[in-house]
Design a protein around this motif. Structure first.
Motif, PDB file in Angstrom:
ATOM      1  N   ASN A   9       0.825  -1.230   0.000  1.00 39.25           N
ATOM      2  CA  ASN A   9       0.000   0.000   0.000  1.00 39.25           C
ATOM      3  C   ASN A   9       0.848   1.265   0.000  1.00 39.25           C
ATOM      4  OD1 ASN A   9      -1.645  -2.031   2.231  1.00 39.25           O
ATOM      5  ND2 ASN A   9      -2.636  -1.462   0.307  1.00 39.25           N
ATOM      6  N   VAL A  10       1.821   1.300  -0.908  1.00 38.73           N
ATOM      7  CA  VAL A  10       2.788   2.400  -0.943  1.00 38.73           C
ATOM      8  C   VAL A  10       2.316   3.538  -1.837  1.00 38.73           C
ATOM      9  CG1 VAL A  10       5.068   3.033  -1.854  1.00 38.73           C
ATOM     10  CG2 VAL A  10       4.823   1.097  -0.290  1.00 38.73           C
ATOM     11  N   ALA A  16       3.444  18.150  -4.058  1.00 40.42           N
ATOM     12  CA  ALA A  16       2.008  17.885  -4.088  1.00 40.42           C
ATOM     13  C   ALA A  16       1.618  16.960  -5.233  1.00 40.42           C
ATOM     14  CB  ALA A  16       1.245  19.204  -4.195  1.00 40.42           C
ATOM     15  N   ARG A  17       2.587  16.554  -6.063  1.00 41.10           N
ATOM     16  CA  ARG A  17       2.267  15.737  -7.236  1.00 41.10           C
ATOM     17  C   ARG A  17       2.416  14.258  -6.924  1.00 41.10           C
ATOM     18  NH1 ARG A  17       4.815  13.580 -11.920  1.00 41.10           N
ATOM     19  NH2 ARG A  17       6.892  14.178 -11.184  1.00 41.10           N
ATOM     20  N   PRO A  18       1.305  13.508  -6.872  1.00 40.87           N
ATOM     21  CA  PRO A  18       1.410  12.072  -6.611  1.00 40.87           C
ATOM     22  C   PRO A  18       2.035  11.351  -7.800  1.00 40.87           C
ATOM     23  CG  PRO A  18      -0.852  12.643  -7.150  1.00 40.87           C
ATOM     24  CD  PRO A  18      -0.091  13.939  -7.058  1.00 40.87           C
ATOM     25  N   VAL A  19       2.939  10.425  -7.504  1.00 41.42           N
ATOM     26  CA  VAL A  19       3.628   9.676  -8.553  1.00 41.42           C
ATOM     27  C   VAL A  19       3.314   8.188  -8.457  1.00 41.42           C
ATOM     28  CG1 VAL A  19       5.890   9.104  -9.537  1.00 41.42           C
ATOM     29  CG2 VAL A  19       5.480  11.386  -8.619  1.00 41.42           C
ATOM     30  N   VAL A  20       3.238   7.679  -7.241  1.00 42.99           N
ATOM     31  CA  VAL A  20       2.886   6.284  -6.989  1.00 42.99           C
ATOM     32  C   VAL A  20       1.735   6.277  -5.987  1.00 42.99           C
ATOM     33  CG1 VAL A  20       3.684   4.084  -6.022  1.00 42.99           C
ATOM     34  CG2 VAL A  20       5.236   5.465  -7.428  1.00 42.99           C
ATOM     35  N   GLU A  21       0.676   5.537  -6.295  1.00 39.02           N
ATOM     36  CA  GLU A  21      -0.513   5.558  -5.446  1.00 39.02           C
ATOM     37  C   GLU A  21      -0.960   4.155  -5.068  1.00 39.02           C
ATOM     38  OE1 GLU A  21      -3.608   8.642  -6.276  1.00 39.02           O
ATOM     39  OE2 GLU A  21      -2.649   8.712  -8.242  1.00 39.02           O
ATOM     40  N   ASP A  57       5.754   7.948   1.200  1.00 38.76           N
ATOM     41  CA  ASP A  57       4.956   8.858   2.021  1.00 38.76           C
ATOM     42  C   ASP A  57       4.012   8.076   2.919  1.00 38.76           C
ATOM     43  OD1 ASP A  57       6.160  11.044   0.797  1.00 38.76           O
ATOM     44  OD2 ASP A  57       4.619  11.186  -0.759  1.00 38.76           O
ATOM     45  N   SER A  58       3.533   6.950   2.409  1.00 42.47           N
ATOM     46  CA  SER A  58       2.688   6.058   3.199  1.00 42.47           C
ATOM     47  C   SER A  58       2.888   4.638   2.701  1.00 42.47           C
ATOM     48  CB  SER A  58       1.212   6.456   3.089  1.00 42.47           C
ATOM     49  OG  SER A  58       0.756   6.353   1.744  1.00 42.47           O
TER      50      SER A  58
END
Length: 269
Positions: A9-10, A16-21, A57-58
């Motif tokens: 779940n990375v 502010a730009r998401p790259v991997v969700e 980030d998470s």
């Protein structure tokens, strides 16, 4: 058996730009994972996260059972970054010297032993560059340089080889020989992660494929990938996989039919 890499779940972004969700996948020992997706899809970023070069980030990533960002046994990983050949074109260093560097993490401040030199020799023989041992990197072709860096990883007795578009700028014949080498090394037990925009290469050589465009669209065997809608979903266009025709070098560059945004840059701006 603990997976070599476990991604749970990375998510990660540059500012502010998401790259991997919310990506989850594993890489098992002996696997050859092809990582594909359109330009800017997060492939290079995901690979850096998997190798502990970036912190998510998470979510959570383990590398050889340890938190990836805290992993300190770099000799177990051979990483060939996307721009490694261009960055080393001007290095006044010989092939043998580069490959020998692979032993340094193993010996620390000690002297090279006969065993160390034997491992270096074997690594160069394996990738067919022993005849180039005295040649400087500045006098090598792109394909030859890539073999040097793989030999360095083999000299380090790495358990994992990670490659980010390694055949950029390499001629068709050398590309084919290069990927045959990777398949041989994987057959000998080396775990490989390959980022490659040539999807025909990936479906031909990899044992598993992960297709991403920020999020994961597919993770599984090549046959399942080609039968799925993941390619069209990830690339946002009508795609089909082209396969190599070994008898016709002009057909060696297989890729999605339409990727207008592709270039040879990484995911980070």
């Amino acid at each position: 058996m603990t997976a070599i890499i476990a991604v749970e779940n990375v998510s990660f972004g540059y500012g502010a730009r998401p790259v991997v969700e919310d990506v989850s996948l594993t890489v098992e020992a002996g696997e050859f994972l092809g990582l594909v997706g359109p330009n800017g899809s997060g492939k290079s970023t995901l690979l850096k996260l998997m190798l502990g070069l970036l912190a998510p980030d998470s979510g959570r990533i383990t590398l050889f059972g340890e938190p990836a960002a805290e992993f300190s046994h770099g000799e177990r990983i051979g990483y060939v970054a996307q721009d490694v050949t261009s960055a080393t074109k001007e290095m006044p260093i010989t092939v043998r010297e580069v490959v020998t560097m692979g032993r340094y993490p193993r010996i620390g401040f000690g002297r090279l032993t006969a065993r160390d030199r034997g491992i270096v020799n074997e690594a160069m023989e394996t990738v067919d560059i022993a005849h180039l041992e005295a040649r400087r990197l500045t006098h090598l072709s792109g394909g030859q340089r890539q073999r040097v860096f793989i030999a360095r990883a083999l000299a380090a007795e790495a358990d994992l080889l990670a490659l980010d578009e390694p055949a950029v700028g390499v001629d068709a014949e050398s590309r084919e020989a290069f990927y045959d080498l990777l398949k041989q090394l994987n057959g000998d037990g080396l775990t490989i992660i390959l980022i490659e925009h040539d999807i025909g290469v990936v479906t031909e050589h990899a044992t598993n494929i992960a297709c991403i465009n920020r999020r994961l669209f597919f993770h599984g065997e090549p046959a399942g990938f080609t039968a799925s809608d993941a390619l069209a979903e990830a690339y946002g266009a009508n795609q089909r996989v082209l396969h190599h025709d070994h008898a016709h070098p002009d057909h060696d560059h297989a890729h999605p039919d339409h990727d207008p945004n592709h270039n040879e840059t990484g995911d980070q701006p």
